[in-house]
Design an enzyme around this catalytic site. Structure first.
Site, PDB file in Angstrom:
ATOM      1  N   HIS A  87      14.552 -10.445 -13.831  1.00 47.53           N
ATOM      2  CA  HIS A  87      15.558  -9.404 -13.510  1.00 47.53           C
ATOM      3  C   HIS A  87      14.894  -8.092 -13.091  1.00 47.53           C
ATOM      4  O   HIS A  87      15.482  -7.028 -13.250  1.00 47.53           O
ATOM      5  CB  HIS A  87      16.482  -9.133 -14.705  1.00 47.53           C
ATOM      6  CG  HIS A  87      17.056 -10.366 -15.321  1.00 47.53           C
ATOM      7  ND1 HIS A  87      18.302 -10.857 -15.008  1.00 47.53           N
ATOM      8  CD2 HIS A  87      16.541 -11.238 -16.220  1.00 47.53           C
ATOM      9  CE1 HIS A  87      18.543 -11.951 -15.700  1.00 47.53           C
ATOM     10  NE2 HIS A  87      17.483 -12.217 -16.444  1.00 47.53           N
ATOM     11  N   GLU A 118       7.149  -6.073   5.554  1.00 50.43           N
ATOM     12  CA  GLU A 118       8.578  -5.883   5.838  1.00 50.43           C
ATOM     13  C   GLU A 118       9.017  -6.786   6.997  1.00 50.43           C
ATOM     14  O   GLU A 118      10.122  -7.323   6.998  1.00 50.43           O
ATOM     15  CB  GLU A 118       8.852  -4.421   6.176  1.00 50.43           C
ATOM     16  CG  GLU A 118       8.652  -3.500   4.974  1.00 50.43           C
ATOM     17  CD  GLU A 118       8.579  -2.050   5.398  1.00 50.43           C
ATOM     18  OE1 GLU A 118       9.609  -1.381   5.370  1.00 50.43           O
ATOM     19  OE2 GLU A 118       7.477  -1.588   5.759  1.00 50.43           O
ATOM     20  N   LYS A 120       2.288   9.022   4.891  1.00 50.03           N
ATOM     21  CA  LYS A 120       2.805   7.670   4.698  1.00 50.03           C
ATOM     22  C   LYS A 120       1.803   6.572   5.024  1.00 50.03           C
ATOM     23  O   LYS A 120       1.043   6.663   5.975  1.00 50.03           O
ATOM     24  CB  LYS A 120       4.059   7.433   5.576  1.00 50.03           C
ATOM     25  CG  LYS A 120       5.293   8.192   5.157  1.00 50.03           C
ATOM     26  CD  LYS A 120       5.772   7.906   3.734  1.00 50.03           C
ATOM     27  CE  LYS A 120       6.293   6.504   3.549  1.00 50.03           C
ATOM     28  NZ  LYS A 120       7.568   6.294   4.264  1.00 50.03           N
ATOM     29  N   SER A 139       3.479   6.944   9.581  1.00 49.06           N
ATOM     30  CA  SER A 139       4.752   7.499  10.028  1.00 49.06           C
ATOM     31  C   SER A 139       4.480   8.549  11.093  1.00 49.06           C
ATOM     32  O   SER A 139       3.493   9.284  11.015  1.00 49.06           O
ATOM     33  CB  SER A 139       5.488   8.136   8.845  1.00 49.06           C
ATOM     34  OG  SER A 139       6.407   9.105   9.313  1.00 49.06           O
TER      35      SER A 139
END
Ligand code: ARG
Length: 459
Positions: A155, A289, A282, A276
């Site tokens: 979980h 992804e 970043k 970025s």
């Protein structure tokens, strides 16, 4: 040159022609198409439908076409409706009227089904190798990170201590089953449609057993109607690809989480990270992804073709032309993703201290319960007592292992004559917690060591 122009006198609408044409995507079947034709010519000669000389001429022409394809010299024309037409058109240019004999007893229906199966048989070994390479990367990680402890989650809540090695291998076994599934799908793909004609079979005495052998199929298909119309072999591969996509997505999601500063367990190498355009600080996990994102299309291609296949009248319908793009897309996507993921995993940096810091003593609450079970308490009661210890530690705002022996003993009184002793504090050692889970498949170092050997044997 149309393969079917004879009964027509009018011209086809150009937009309808474009819609109908499949050359843009089925040109990828070029090598398979020529190979199929070489074997078909041979089968025709054996059946007495071609003379030795005619067969030799067709062979010469097809070999020349093959090398044109291999060297990238083959010239496609606007008028080539599909790859089969293009090859036959070129054969005519090279060899003259004898080219017109090649299609004797054959239809594009058994031809295209054969080409596509051949394509799968040619390309699945490459996909298998790419999957095996990712598995090898996971094994390398499991070996390099052996014995590093991390929190295991259910979980997404801290649950029990595990070995990072164990976690890496949890992503190895699904890929192993994916490879087995693909291998089984490949066996069912190796059933030859050629020699089934348009739908009803071929009237020439073709030796389909010999033809199957010549093209490395395991058998000729048993039913011509089934052979020209069924695409379950494509669907199986799309399913396997979708499932690989889901497995990669799960792995990718975990890496995205674990490389975030909040977790900080893993760090991407610059070679597999992006920045970025606005925020100078970043370092983004785009590669993972994209692995997660591409699973959507992989599932979609399966769903799309399943729907295309549903409710088709037997046997060949032009809908079946829509089988190629999803197949090519799925295999291309995986072949692009898999090597990048393998490289990204190999180059990840691990921060053991961050993983260690995320392990708190409540994760050993199960071990505390097990300690009480060893003292003779039934597990249910032991679970309740350990739960009360957790509650007390939370109430007092101190870690579980900082409860005093008196506090433990006071909790125990409720449950009868349970005597906590100083040994209770051993249960809060995370390494001990892992070590105790030594049955096959568990996270104990010895069990994980055996698992690594098993994984190595499996690949
Ligand atoms: N381009 C077609 C396909 O991919 C080849 C088969 C055409 N057959 C036909 N009966 N029109 O399905």
């Amino acid at each position: 040159m149309k393969l079917w122009g004879g009964r027509f006198s009018g011209k086809m609408d150009p937009a309808a022609w474009d819609l109908n044409s499949s050359l843009a995507f089925d040109r990828r079947l070029a090598l398979q198409d020529v190979r199929g034709s070489l074997s078909w010519a041979q089968a025709l000669e054996q059946a007495g439908a071609l003379t030795e000389d005619e067969c030799a001429q067709i062979f010469t022409g097809l070999q020349a076409i093959l090398s044109e394809f291999e060297q990238g010299h083959f010239l496609f024309l606007e008028s080539d409706e599909d790859i089969h037409t293009a090859v036959e058109r070129r054969l005519g240019e090279l060899m003259g009227p004898v080219a017109g004999k090649l299609h004797t007893g054959r239809s594009r229906n058994d031809q295209v089904a054969t080409d596509l199966r051949l394509w799968v048989m040619d390309h699945l070994p490459l996909l298998d190798a790419a999957l095996a390479n990712l598995q090898a990367a996971l094994i390398e990680r499991a070996e390099a990170d052996f014995e590093l402890l991390m929190p295991g989650y259910t979980h997404l809540q801290r649950a029990q201590v595990i070995l990072l090695s164990h976690w890496w291998l949890s992503h190895f076994w699904p890929l192993q089953r994916d490879r087995q599934r693909l291998k089984q799908a490949l066996q069912r793909t190796a059933s030859l449609p050629l020699g089934c004609g348009a739908l009803a079979g071929t009237p020439y005495p073709i030796d389909r057993l010999a033809l199957a052998e010549a093209l490395s199929f395991s058998e000729p298909a048993s039913n011509s109607l089934d052979a020209v119309s069924e695409r379950d072999f494509v669907l199986e591969i799309l399913f396997c690809s979708a499932l690989v996509g889901v497995h990669l997505s799960k792995l990718a999601e975990a890496i995205v989480l674990f490389t975030s500063l909040e977790f900080g367990f893993l760090e991407l190498s610059d070679a597999y990270a992006t920045g970025s355009s606005l925020m100078p600080q970043k370092k983004n996990p785009d590669v993972f992804e994209l692995a997660r994102g591409k699973s959507g299309a992989l599932v979609g291609w399966l769903t799309g073709l399943l729907v295309t296949m549903k409710g088709l009248p037997s046997t060949y319908d032009k809908d079946l032309q829509e089988d190629k793009t999803p197949l090519f897309n799925a295999i291309d996507t995986l072949n692009t993703l898999l090597p990048v993921l393998a490289g990204a995993l190999r180059s990840l940096r691990v921060h053991p201290e961050r993983m260690r810091a995320a392990i708190d003593s409540t994760m050993m609450a199960t071990d505390l319960a097990d300690y009480l079970v060893e003292k003779g308490l039934p597990f249910r009661q032991a679970h309740a007592l350990a739960g009360q210890a957790v509650q007390l530690s939370l109430k007092q705002g101190k870690p579980l292992e900082s409860l005093t022996l008196e506090e433990f003993q006071a909790l125990g009184e409720e449950f009868g004559p349970i005597t906590f002793d100083a040994e209770v504090y051993q249960v809060f050692d995370p390494a001990r917690s892992a070590l105790r889970r030594s049955a096959i498949g568990g996270t104990a170092p010895q069990a994980v060591h055996e698992q690594i050997q098993q994984a190595k044997k499996a690949v």
